[in-house]
Design a protein around this motif. Structure first.
Motif, PDB file in Angstrom:
ATOM      1  N   ARG A  34      40.016  52.063  38.439  1.00  0.00           N
ATOM      2  CA  ARG A  34      39.829  51.765  39.860  1.00  0.00           C
ATOM      3  C   ARG A  34      38.451  51.150  40.034  1.00  0.00           C
ATOM      4  O   ARG A  34      37.508  51.800  40.478  1.00  0.00           O
ATOM      5  N   TRP A  35      38.352  49.880  39.665  1.00  0.00           N
ATOM      6  CA  TRP A  35      37.051  49.221  39.706  1.00  0.00           C
ATOM      7  C   TRP A  35      36.513  49.093  41.127  1.00  0.00           C
ATOM      8  O   TRP A  35      35.299  49.013  41.325  1.00  0.00           O
ATOM      9  N   ASN A  36      37.400  49.083  42.125  1.00  0.00           N
ATOM     10  CA  ASN A  36      36.954  48.946  43.506  1.00  0.00           C
ATOM     11  C   ASN A  36      36.180  50.171  43.987  1.00  0.00           C
ATOM     12  O   ASN A  36      35.469  50.120  44.987  1.00  0.00           O
ATOM     13  N   LEU A  37      36.292  51.286  43.269  1.00  0.00           N
ATOM     14  CA  LEU A  37      35.581  52.502  43.648  1.00  0.00           C
ATOM     15  C   LEU A  37      34.206  52.596  42.990  1.00  0.00           C
ATOM     16  O   LEU A  37      33.437  53.510  43.300  1.00  0.00           O
ATOM     17  N   ILE A  38      33.907  51.675  42.087  1.00  0.00           N
ATOM     18  CA  ILE A  38      32.649  51.700  41.345  1.00  0.00           C
ATOM     19  C   ILE A  38      31.725  50.622  41.894  1.00  0.00           C
ATOM     20  O   ILE A  38      32.158  49.493  42.118  1.00  0.00           O
ATOM     21  N   PRO A  39      30.449  50.919  42.149  1.00  0.00           N
ATOM     22  CA  PRO A  39      29.522  49.881  42.619  1.00  0.00           C
ATOM     23  C   PRO A  39      29.525  48.680  41.694  1.00  0.00           C
ATOM     24  O   PRO A  39      29.563  48.825  40.467  1.00  0.00           O
ATOM     25  N   GLN A  40      29.490  47.479  42.278  1.00  0.00           N
ATOM     26  CA  GLN A  40      29.643  46.251  41.497  1.00  0.00           C
ATOM     27  C   GLN A  40      28.654  46.120  40.341  1.00  0.00           C
ATOM     28  O   GLN A  40      29.042  45.736  39.235  1.00  0.00           O
ATOM     29  N   TYR A  48      33.893  44.737  34.051  1.00  0.00           N
ATOM     30  CA  TYR A  48      34.725  44.206  35.136  1.00  0.00           C
ATOM     31  C   TYR A  48      34.123  42.909  35.669  1.00  0.00           C
ATOM     32  O   TYR A  48      32.916  42.793  35.859  1.00  0.00           O
ATOM     33  N   ARG A  49      34.989  41.936  35.923  1.00  0.00           N
ATOM     34  CA  ARG A  49      34.580  40.669  36.525  1.00  0.00           C
ATOM     35  C   ARG A  49      35.595  40.271  37.602  1.00  0.00           C
ATOM     36  O   ARG A  49      36.801  40.371  37.388  1.00  0.00           O
ATOM     37  N   SER A  50      35.095  39.823  38.740  1.00  0.00           N
ATOM     38  CA  SER A  50      35.983  39.310  39.781  1.00  0.00           C
ATOM     39  C   SER A  50      36.304  37.840  39.538  1.00  0.00           C
ATOM     40  O   SER A  50      37.282  37.320  40.044  1.00  0.00           O
ATOM     41  N   THR A  51      35.450  37.173  38.767  1.00  0.00           N
ATOM     42  CA  THR A  51      35.702  35.787  38.364  1.00  0.00           C
ATOM     43  C   THR A  51      35.463  35.671  36.864  1.00  0.00           C
ATOM     44  O   THR A  51      34.723  36.466  36.276  1.00  0.00           O
ATOM     45  N   ALA A  52      36.076  34.686  36.256  1.00  0.00           N
ATOM     46  CA  ALA A  52      35.938  34.504  34.815  1.00  0.00           C
ATOM     47  C   ALA A  52      34.504  34.131  34.452  1.00  0.00           C
ATOM     48  O   ALA A  52      33.886  33.304  35.124  1.00  0.00           O
ATOM     49  N   PRO A  53      33.930  34.752  33.411  1.00  0.00           N
ATOM     50  CA  PRO A  53      32.565  34.404  33.007  1.00  0.00           C
ATOM     51  C   PRO A  53      32.495  33.004  32.414  1.00  0.00           C
ATOM     52  O   PRO A  53      33.474  32.489  31.877  1.00  0.00           O
ATOM     53  N   VAL A 275      42.292  37.569  34.001  1.00  0.00           N
ATOM     54  CA  VAL A 275      43.112  37.556  35.216  1.00  0.00           C
ATOM     55  C   VAL A 275      42.319  38.269  36.304  1.00  0.00           C
ATOM     56  O   VAL A 275      41.951  39.439  36.144  1.00  0.00           O
ATOM     57  N   SER A 276      42.036  37.561  37.402  1.00  0.00           N
ATOM     58  CA  SER A 276      41.276  38.161  38.490  1.00  0.00           C
ATOM     59  C   SER A 276      42.143  39.147  39.266  1.00  0.00           C
ATOM     60  O   SER A 276      43.365  39.214  39.079  1.00  0.00           O
TER      61      SER A 276
END
Length: 290
Positions: A34-40, A48-53, A275-276
């Motif tokens: 649950r990456w949304n529960l962890i500070p960015q 975790y990445r929201s966009t591809a590096p 995959v985002s």
């Protein structure tokens, strides 16, 4: 003759299709992250990445590999030398297999061999098998004359178990070998477990810090396949499907083109394909409509 030849061919075909998929039993028990529960900022250094590096050239990759391997090995050796219980048992400053682990975890960061599941569980298997065989050989006073066979046996069994558990990590073979053939490591006995656990933890900590500055590590913590609890009916329908010999692990090591597979209740993304979160939601909706 023709009939016997056909029967032999069918037997070979059946043998070649034998496949044990441990993830079929384990993945439904592993919760999805649950990456949304962890500070960015924290999630970033957990892979975790929201966009591809951005892709890096080999010069930067070589630089970060150098920095990472130095930091990882130095950290493990420095901390281990200062643990009193390690000193009391005359433990080496660092087990030799960590040198190979540093190459994999800081150089081949996208390899399935480098991911945390492989790095940890492979070494635990190696400790169990290596120390176990060493203890068995110690029961015979003449066995020390054949430690090379014990080391080969430990390495072979460890390799087979890593394949079956999808935790292949080449340095673990060296750990199993050392646990039987190296006098200093043999003297540690079962105390090899805490030594390896500390070393693995320190090496992974360094990898999470260094590899996530300009790269991404890990690609996944447990598997590249989606982790979620399925309905019992879905699990039963999956069990009815014929076992596939081809796997994400095998495909990642071949020249077969990468592909995303979407089935009802299941999505498979090959190693190294990012995959985002938005793309994952789209794939989930397609999977639910099949």
């Amino acid at each position: 003759m023709a009939d016997s030849s056909r029967e032999g061919s069918n037997s070979l075909s059946n043998i070649s299709s034998w496949n044990f998929d441990i993830d079929r039993f384990l993945n439904p028990l592993i919760p999805a992250p649950r990456w949304n529960l962890i500070p960015q900022p924290i999630a970033h250094f957990l892979g975790y990445r929201s966009t591809a590096p951005r892709p890096l050239g080999n010069i930067l990759a070589a630089f970060w590999s150098l920095v990472g391997a130095f930091c990882g090995v130095a950290l493990v050796a420095s901390v281990s030398k200062r643990v009193p219980s390690f000193e009391d048992r005359n433990a080496p400053a660092i087990i030799g297999s960590f040198g190979a682990a540093a190459v994999i975890e800081f150089c081949a960061v996208e390899s399935p061999f480098a991911q945390p599941r492989n790095a940890f569980f492979s070494q635990m298997i190696a400790c169990l098998v290596g120390v176990g065989i060493s203890k068995l050989f110690a029961l015979n006073s003449n066995a020390e004359n054949y430690t090379e066979l014990g080391g080969a046996l430990a390495c072979g069994i460890t390799t087979a178990l890593m394949v079956l558990t999808r935790t292949v990590h080449p340095p673990a073979g060296a750990t199993a070998l050392l646990a039987v053939t190296n006098a200093q490591t043999v003297g540690l006995g079962w105390f090899l477990f805490p030594i390896m656990i500390l070393g693995i933890t320190l090496m992974l900590s360094a990898a999470l810090l260094v590899n996530n500055i300009q790269r991404r590590y890990p690609l996944y913590w447990w598997t590249s396949q989606p982790l979620s609890r399925r309905h019992d009916a879905d699990v039963e329908s999956d069990n009815d499907k014929p076992a596939q010999v081809g796997s994400q692990y095998e495909e990642s090591l071949t020249d077969v083109p990468r592909r995303v597979v979407v089935e009802r209740g299941d999505i498979w993304v090959p190693n190294g394909v990012f995959v985002s979160a938005e793309e994952r939601r789209v794939l989930d909706r397609i999977s639910a409509r099949l």
